[in-house]
Design a protein around this motif. Structure first.
Motif, PDB file in Angstrom:
ATOM      1  N   ASP A 101       0.821  -1.210   0.000  1.00  0.00           N
ATOM      2  CA  ASP A 101       0.000   0.000   0.000  1.00  0.00           C
ATOM      3  C   ASP A 101       0.856   1.261   0.000  1.00  0.00           C
ATOM      4  OD1 ASP A 101      -2.220  -1.618   0.111  1.00  0.00           O
ATOM      5  OD2 ASP A 101      -2.236  -1.653   2.307  1.00  0.00           O
ATOM      6  N   GLU A 102       2.114   1.111   0.359  1.00  0.00           N
ATOM      7  CA  GLU A 102       2.972   2.292   0.501  1.00  0.00           C
ATOM      8  C   GLU A 102       4.175   2.189  -0.422  1.00  0.00           C
ATOM      9  OE1 GLU A 102       3.649   1.478   4.569  1.00  0.00           O
ATOM     10  OE2 GLU A 102       2.273   3.041   5.261  1.00  0.00           O
ATOM     11  N   GLU A 103       4.676   3.327  -0.859  1.00  0.00           N
ATOM     12  CA  GLU A 103       5.873   3.348  -1.696  1.00  0.00           C
ATOM     13  C   GLU A 103       7.122   3.296  -0.808  1.00  0.00           C
ATOM     14  OE1 GLU A 103       5.926   6.203  -4.822  1.00  0.00           O
ATOM     15  OE2 GLU A 103       4.109   5.365  -5.699  1.00  0.00           O
ATOM     16  N   ARG A 104       8.077   2.512  -1.261  1.00  0.00           N
ATOM     17  CA  ARG A 104       9.265   2.241  -0.425  1.00  0.00           C
ATOM     18  C   ARG A 104      10.515   2.780  -1.101  1.00  0.00           C
ATOM     19  NH1 ARG A 104      10.882  -3.875   1.647  1.00  0.00           N
ATOM     20  NH2 ARG A 104      12.915  -3.351   2.552  1.00  0.00           N
ATOM     21  N   TYR A 105      11.127   3.759  -0.465  1.00  0.00           N
ATOM     22  CA  TYR A 105      12.350   4.364  -1.004  1.00  0.00           C
ATOM     23  C   TYR A 105      13.357   4.598   0.113  1.00  0.00           C
ATOM     24  CZ  TYR A 105      10.079   5.700  -5.441  1.00  0.00           C
ATOM     25  OH  TYR A 105       9.456   5.690  -6.661  1.00  0.00           O
ATOM     26  N   THR A 106      14.617   4.711  -0.278  1.00  0.00           N
ATOM     27  CA  THR A 106      15.627   5.289   0.609  1.00  0.00           C
ATOM     28  C   THR A 106      15.914   6.700   0.104  1.00  0.00           C
ATOM     29  OG1 THR A 106      17.379   4.348  -0.757  1.00  0.00           O
ATOM     30  CG2 THR A 106      16.685   3.072   1.166  1.00  0.00           C
ATOM     31  N   TYR A 107      16.533   7.523   0.965  1.00  0.00           N
ATOM     32  CA  TYR A 107      16.725   8.937   0.622  1.00  0.00           C
ATOM     33  C   TYR A 107      18.116   9.414   0.997  1.00  0.00           C
ATOM     34  CZ  TYR A 107      11.711   8.853   0.046  1.00  0.00           C
ATOM     35  OH  TYR A 107      10.449   8.532  -0.389  1.00  0.00           O
ATOM     36  N   SER A 108      18.546  10.420   0.262  1.00  0.00           N
ATOM     37  CA  SER A 108      19.803  11.058   0.646  1.00  0.00           C
ATOM     38  C   SER A 108      19.788  12.524   0.268  1.00  0.00           C
ATOM     39  CB  SER A 108      20.992  10.382  -0.044  1.00  0.00           C
ATOM     40  OG  SER A 108      20.993  10.703  -1.427  1.00  0.00           O
ATOM     41  N   ALA A 109      20.590  13.283   0.998  1.00  0.00           N
ATOM     42  CA  ALA A 109      20.907  14.660   0.621  1.00  0.00           C
ATOM     43  C   ALA A 109      22.429  14.759   0.605  1.00  0.00           C
ATOM     44  CB  ALA A 109      20.322  15.657   1.612  1.00  0.00           C
ATOM     45  N   VAL A 110      22.963  15.192  -0.536  1.00  0.00           N
ATOM     46  CA  VAL A 110      24.417  15.257  -0.704  1.00  0.00           C
ATOM     47  C   VAL A 110      24.828  16.713  -0.838  1.00  0.00           C
ATOM     48  CG1 VAL A 110      26.390  14.498  -2.084  1.00  0.00           C
ATOM     49  CG2 VAL A 110      24.380  13.025  -1.879  1.00  0.00           C
ATOM     50  N   PHE A 111      25.859  17.079  -0.097  1.00  0.00           N
ATOM     51  CA  PHE A 111      26.387  18.449  -0.115  1.00  0.00           C
ATOM     52  C   PHE A 111      27.835  18.400  -0.602  1.00  0.00           C
ATOM     53  CE2 PHE A 111      23.038  20.608   2.342  1.00  0.00           C
ATOM     54  CZ  PHE A 111      22.362  19.510   2.859  1.00  0.00           C
ATOM     55  N   ALA A 112      28.178  19.304  -1.505  1.00  0.00           N
ATOM     56  CA  ALA A 112      29.543  19.318  -2.054  1.00  0.00           C
ATOM     57  C   ALA A 112      30.112  20.727  -2.028  1.00  0.00           C
ATOM     58  CB  ALA A 112      29.529  18.807  -3.494  1.00  0.00           C
ATOM     59  N   GLU A 113      31.408  20.803  -1.791  1.00  0.00           N
ATOM     60  CA  GLU A 113      32.120  22.074  -1.958  1.00  0.00           C
ATOM     61  C   GLU A 113      33.254  21.838  -2.950  1.00  0.00           C
ATOM     62  OE1 GLU A 113      33.143  24.869   1.358  1.00  0.00           O
ATOM     63  OE2 GLU A 113      35.173  24.257   0.851  1.00  0.00           O
ATOM     64  N   VAL A 114      33.344  22.714  -3.935  1.00  0.00           N
ATOM     65  CA  VAL A 114      34.382  22.549  -4.956  1.00  0.00           C
ATOM     66  C   VAL A 114      35.207  23.824  -5.066  1.00  0.00           C
ATOM     67  CG1 VAL A 114      32.926  20.978  -6.303  1.00  0.00           C
ATOM     68  CG2 VAL A 114      33.001  23.406  -6.905  1.00  0.00           C
ATOM     69  N   THR A 115      36.411  23.625  -5.582  1.00  0.00           N
ATOM     70  CA  THR A 115      37.196  24.769  -6.041  1.00  0.00           C
ATOM     71  C   THR A 115      37.403  24.601  -7.533  1.00  0.00           C
ATOM     72  OG1 THR A 115      39.330  23.700  -5.684  1.00  0.00           O
ATOM     73  CG2 THR A 115      38.420  24.970  -3.846  1.00  0.00           C
ATOM     74  N   VAL A 116      37.407  25.728  -8.234  1.00  0.00           N
ATOM     75  CA  VAL A 116      37.596  25.703  -9.685  1.00  0.00           C
ATOM     76  C   VAL A 116      38.708  26.683 -10.027  1.00  0.00           C
ATOM     77  CG1 VAL A 116      36.543  26.094 -11.942  1.00  0.00           C
ATOM     78  CG2 VAL A 116      35.148  25.208 -10.049  1.00  0.00           C
ATOM     79  N   ASP A 117      39.674  26.186 -10.781  1.00  0.00           N
ATOM     80  CA  ASP A 117      40.707  27.079 -11.299  1.00  0.00           C
ATOM     81  C   ASP A 117      40.329  27.427 -12.739  1.00  0.00           C
ATOM     82  OD1 ASP A 117      42.919  28.300 -12.408  1.00  0.00           O
ATOM     83  OD2 ASP A 117      44.346  27.092 -11.260  1.00  0.00           O
ATOM     84  N   PRO A 118      39.842  28.629 -12.978  1.00  0.00           N
ATOM     85  CA  PRO A 118      39.350  28.938 -14.324  1.00  0.00           C
ATOM     86  C   PRO A 118      40.461  28.963 -15.362  1.00  0.00           C
ATOM     87  CG  PRO A 118      39.274  30.896 -12.926  1.00  0.00           C
ATOM     88  CD  PRO A 118      39.672  29.758 -12.040  1.00  0.00           C
TER      89      PRO A 118
END
Lengths: 179, 708
Positions: free
Chosen positions: B549-566
């Protein structure tokens, strides 16, 4: 097979001497695995690109898949099977288990042999690409960045990298304390 | 409560039970196991992408030392042409049956010799000629051969009036995203050793589920499934590439029968790239309409992927769009484009990994256009029930993942404008993405024997490809039987044990744990009789509710920090944090490793991985680790994964799978962080140097040299 395709060699592996007649094409990796049944070193790419076959030859880490067995004639080879002393794990092996420095385990023998060789290189003052002050007088600190740089020849597709770095640093500190 | 007064094993962080074997070189993988009288097979693959074999001249090869023979379509035994696999009929499995070539890398011959060196040298001496025909590897969602994908996983979503909601939206994002063909790249190349005894096929095979492989092999060779015995004790990674019946075991079994002795077929790394399945390229159009306050009105995700005409396959990219956020109108479409490519197979986070890159990038673009916090936008649109089916969720702790992740990551301090943070020459940015990953169990059978010495032999057809299944299932069995883990002897990795879920679909461990727990219940009822040994077996097939009767999922929230050398285009990930709601965690140490590994796989997808084919020949250019880059130590920062408290009500123990969710979400979080750093939206993976590098004049930092 005619004689000019085979050579007699002597390999000292894990403190035991073996005399072998090997196909000249046989790599050190295949000689260890197929002739000596030392299957700890793994064939992940056979191109020197993954590091899973890393062993120590005369104390230095080499990719055994790019080393012909005949070129190792007379050398002393240490494989993962020869690292534990009488069944007692080295601190680095113990740290890999406790900190979970692997998942599938296929790259692990190469990671550990490479780490042992790398720590010796570092102790001998060899700089890496990220060493900022490479003057011989300066004792280098083994940082996470240094370990990552120096271990980058050993791929881990399960990506246990953070735990591997932690295990190496911890084992290095413990071995330094133990002298 | 444990009747023996023993601390529960489930929930404890414990090192892997096979850890000592793995750090001493004593864990034996397939290629490590010696076999008397072994012959070695060297696979030969097609070098044209489409056409026919004109001739295979083996004269020179057969005259070489140690060569036993060459198998090809002219002398190989016949195989069942109607064999099927997970997704339906699979005409790629019957190998060496005819001269037609549908993709470069197709196995066309096997050279068998006494040693690997002899087989390899003889394979190089084969002279293969082809009648090449024009091939087509040019993937596009507008390709004339595009067709709807298989609906084996259920119909696509279509709720509400999409066009009306889009028309009423204050802002509409309408963008197209691309992900390339990718390769699983497990460190252990596919390898099998096969032999026949009294009409029974035996094989040691590097795979993710020996029972399933045994069924396909029985069908392929048209023999009774009871006569196929496949073992896979230690497997050096799989990531999906070893869920399918591989060329190595098919060819080894054919050769062992032909030459009447054991044959090992060990693929080279190059052959793994060429012939063992890939994640297909995708092209995805995402349209999202929202009100000015950020409330979503319309979601439309149309994804297309490439496949081979030889076999059905589903890269289910559209799952996120139908469940992550509420909207009055949601439509998903999934299309397949048959091309002269290696048949794809599930790669860790199939569908979800490329799909979430596209979808969660597009969601970020809505926040960008509205100039609001992308995390707040996501929180604002959380559904109470499934936005498409209307069914409730069995558990949904995504908001907790967002909130706890934001707190740990320091999200509250984020300036949401792009390209405003600098450290020397580097641009710095942060990004977030969420994932819903479908969960459940597959049928599995377990047998437990209470032995006379007080120990328990637990047999279940699980595989441990590095997931930690062995360690986790011992803990589950110990708790289910109310004893310490030292009294459990677990036997896995053997098709003779019986039906079991393979290590795939994030369901291997939960499925086998379910079977063990039910078997332990049955056994405990029998244990009132003091006679030993006592055995109980349970197959969970009738116990699984396929229409919950119910939908079954797992969940995540992902956080990233990057540096970019243009100036160089170099993107480096500096921080990566994933918060996960994945049910009750069996072993936090191992679960965290698996999630971190998955996140690094996502990092690798975001920045490094790309299979490149030569358009002239259709052949793979990047068939080694020098050409196909995967993340190495130096690419990987400290990665943190942790759990919010969760419990899956549909599972008797509260468990859910977590093998793949780490991969999904990470690429979008990194891509969103790269936008935040640079102000440039990257809609094509990987975000590699050439795509990021900026003309010197655009660097606008003090050290920049302007070029007239």
């Amino acid at each position: 097979m005619s004689d000019d395709t085979r050579s007699e060699i002597a390999l000292r592996v894990n403190d035991e001497t073996f005399r072998l007649a090997v196909d000249n094409r046989r790599t050190l990796l295949d000689a260890l695995r197929e002739d000596l049944n030392l299957t700890g070193a793994k064939k992940g790419c056979d191109h020197g690109q993954c590091g899973a076959c890393t062993v120590l030859v005369d104390g230095q880490r080499v990719v055994s898949c790019l080393t012909l067995a005949v070129a190792a004639d007379g050398a002393a080879v240490t494989t993962i099977e020869g690292l534990a002393d009488d069944g007692e794990l080295r601190p680095i092996q113990e740290a890999f288990i406790r900190l979970d420095g692997f998942q599938c385990g296929f790259c692990t023998p190469g990671q550990i042999c490479s780490a042992v060789g790398m720590l010796a290189e570092h102790a001998a003052g060899w700089p890496s690409a990220v060493t900022r002050d490479d003057s011989p007088q300066r004792a280098q600190e083994l940082t996470e960045e240094e370990v990552r740089e120096r271990m980058s020849g050993n791929l881990c597709r399960c990506s246990a990298y953070p735990s591997i770095v932690r295990a190496i640093l911890e084992a290095s500190a413990r071995e330094a304390v133990a002298g | 409560m444990n009747p023996d007064g023993i601390t529960a094993a489930v929930g404890e962080s414990r090192p892997r039970v096979e850890g000592r074997l793995k750090v001493t070189g004593s864990a034996h993988y397939v290629a490590d196991l010696p076999m008397p009288n072994l012959a070695h097979g060297w696979m030969v693959t097609a070098t044209v992408s489409h056409g026919r074999i004109r001739d295979i001249d083996a004269t020179d090869a057969l005259a070489m030392p140690g060569v036993l023979g060459v198998l090809d379509h002219r002398n190989a035994r016949r195989l069942n042409p109607d064999v099927a696999h997970h997704f339906g009929p699979d005409r790629s499995l019957p190998m060496l049956q005819h001269e037609v070539i549908e993709y470069a890398g197709r196995p066309i011959a096997l050279v068998v010799a006494e040693t690997p060196e002899q087989a390899r040298a003889a394979a190089a001496a084969l002279r293969v000629t082809y009648d090449a025909e024009p091939h087509d590897i040019e993937f596009s969602m507008n390709h004339p051969a595009v067709r709807p994908a298989s609906t084996l996983f259920g119909p696509e979503a279509d709720t509400g009036d999409l066009e009306a909601e889009l028309a009423a939206s204050a802002v509409v994002v309408d963008e197209v995203y691309h992900t390339p063909e990718e390769s699983h790249s497990a460190l252990e190349p596919h390898v099998a050793t096969a032999w026949w005894e009294d009409g029974h096929l035996h094989a040691l095979d590097s795979n993710q589920g020996p029972f399933g492989i045994s069924q396909v092999m029985a069908s392929l060779f048209l023999i009774d499934p009871e006569r196929v015995h496949i073992r896979a004790e230690h497997v050096g990674g799989g990531f999906g590439a070893k869920t399918v019946c591989g060329a190595q075991i098919i060819l080894a079994a054919m050769a062992a029968e032909h030459f009447q002795r054991p044959v090992r077929v060990a693929l080279t790394r190059r052959q793994v790239f060429l012939a063992t399945g890939s994640r297909p390229p995708t092209e995805q159009r995402v349209r999202i309409g929202a009100d000015a306050d950020g409330r979503l009105r319309a979601v439309h995700h149309h994804a297309a992927f490439a496949l081979s005409p030889l076999a059905e396959y589903i890269e289910w990219c559209t799952e996120q769009a139908r469940t992550l956020y509420a909207a009055p109108a949601i439509r998903t479409e999934l299309s397949a484009v048959p091309l002269n490519l290696l048949p794809p197979c599930s790669m860790r986070g199939p569908g979800a990994a490329p799909g979430s890159f596209a979808f969660e990038s597009a969601v970020d673009e809505v926040a960008e256009r509205l100039q609001i916090d992308p995390l707040q936008l996501r929180l604002l649109n959380q559904p109470v029930v499934s936005p498409v089916s209307g069914r409730p969720f069995s558990t949904r702790r995504l908001v907790q993942c967002f909130q706890e992740g934001a707190r740990r990551f320091g999200w509250a301090q984020r300036d949401h404008r792009p390209r405003v943070r600098r450290e020397g020459n580097l641009l710095v940015g942060t990004g977030v993405a969420a994932v819903a990953f479908i969960a459940g169990v597959f049928p599995s059978a377990a047998t437990i024997t209470a032995e006379a010495d007080g120990t328990f032999s637990v047999r279940v057809g699980a595989t441990d490809i590095g997931t930690g299944a062995r360690t986790a299932l011992i803990a589950v069995a110990a708790d289910a039987l109310g004893v310490g883990t030292e009294r459990i002897h677990l036997h896995i990795g053997d098709s003779d044990i019986g039906p079991a879920a393979g290590a795939g679909g994030s369901r291997g461990t939960t499925s086998c744990a379910f079977a063990i727990i039910e078997t332990a219940k049955a056994l405990r009822e029998k244990l009132v009789d003091p006679a030993r040994p006592v055995t109980a077996s349970v197959d969970t097939t009738p116990l699984i509710n396929w229409q919950p009767d119910e939908e079954r999922y797992t969940y995540s929230a992902v956080f990233a920090e990057v540096t970019v050398d243009p100036a160089t285009g170099e993107v480096r990930v500096r921080r990566l944090l994933g918060m996960f709601a994945v049910g009750r965690v069996i072993n936090p140490l191992l679960a965290r490793s698996q999630l971190i590994g998955g996140m690094i796989g996502g990092l690798s997808m975001a920045l490094h991985e790309e299979s490149v084919r030569d358009p002239i020949t259709g052949r793979l250019v990047t068939a080694d680790f020098a050409g196909y880059h995967i993340s190495a130590h130096a690419d990987v920062p400290n990665v943190e994964a942790d759990f919010v408290v969760d419990y899956e009500p549909q599972d008797p123990s509260g468990f859910n799978g977590l093998g793949e969710i780490g991969n999904a979400g990470t690429a979008a979080a990194i891509a969103n962080a790269v936008w935040h750093a640079t102000g440039t939206r990257h809609r094509t993976l990987p975000i590699s140097l050439g795509r990021v590098i900026e003309p010197a004049a655009a660097h606008d930092h003090p050290g920049a040299v302007s070029v007239a």
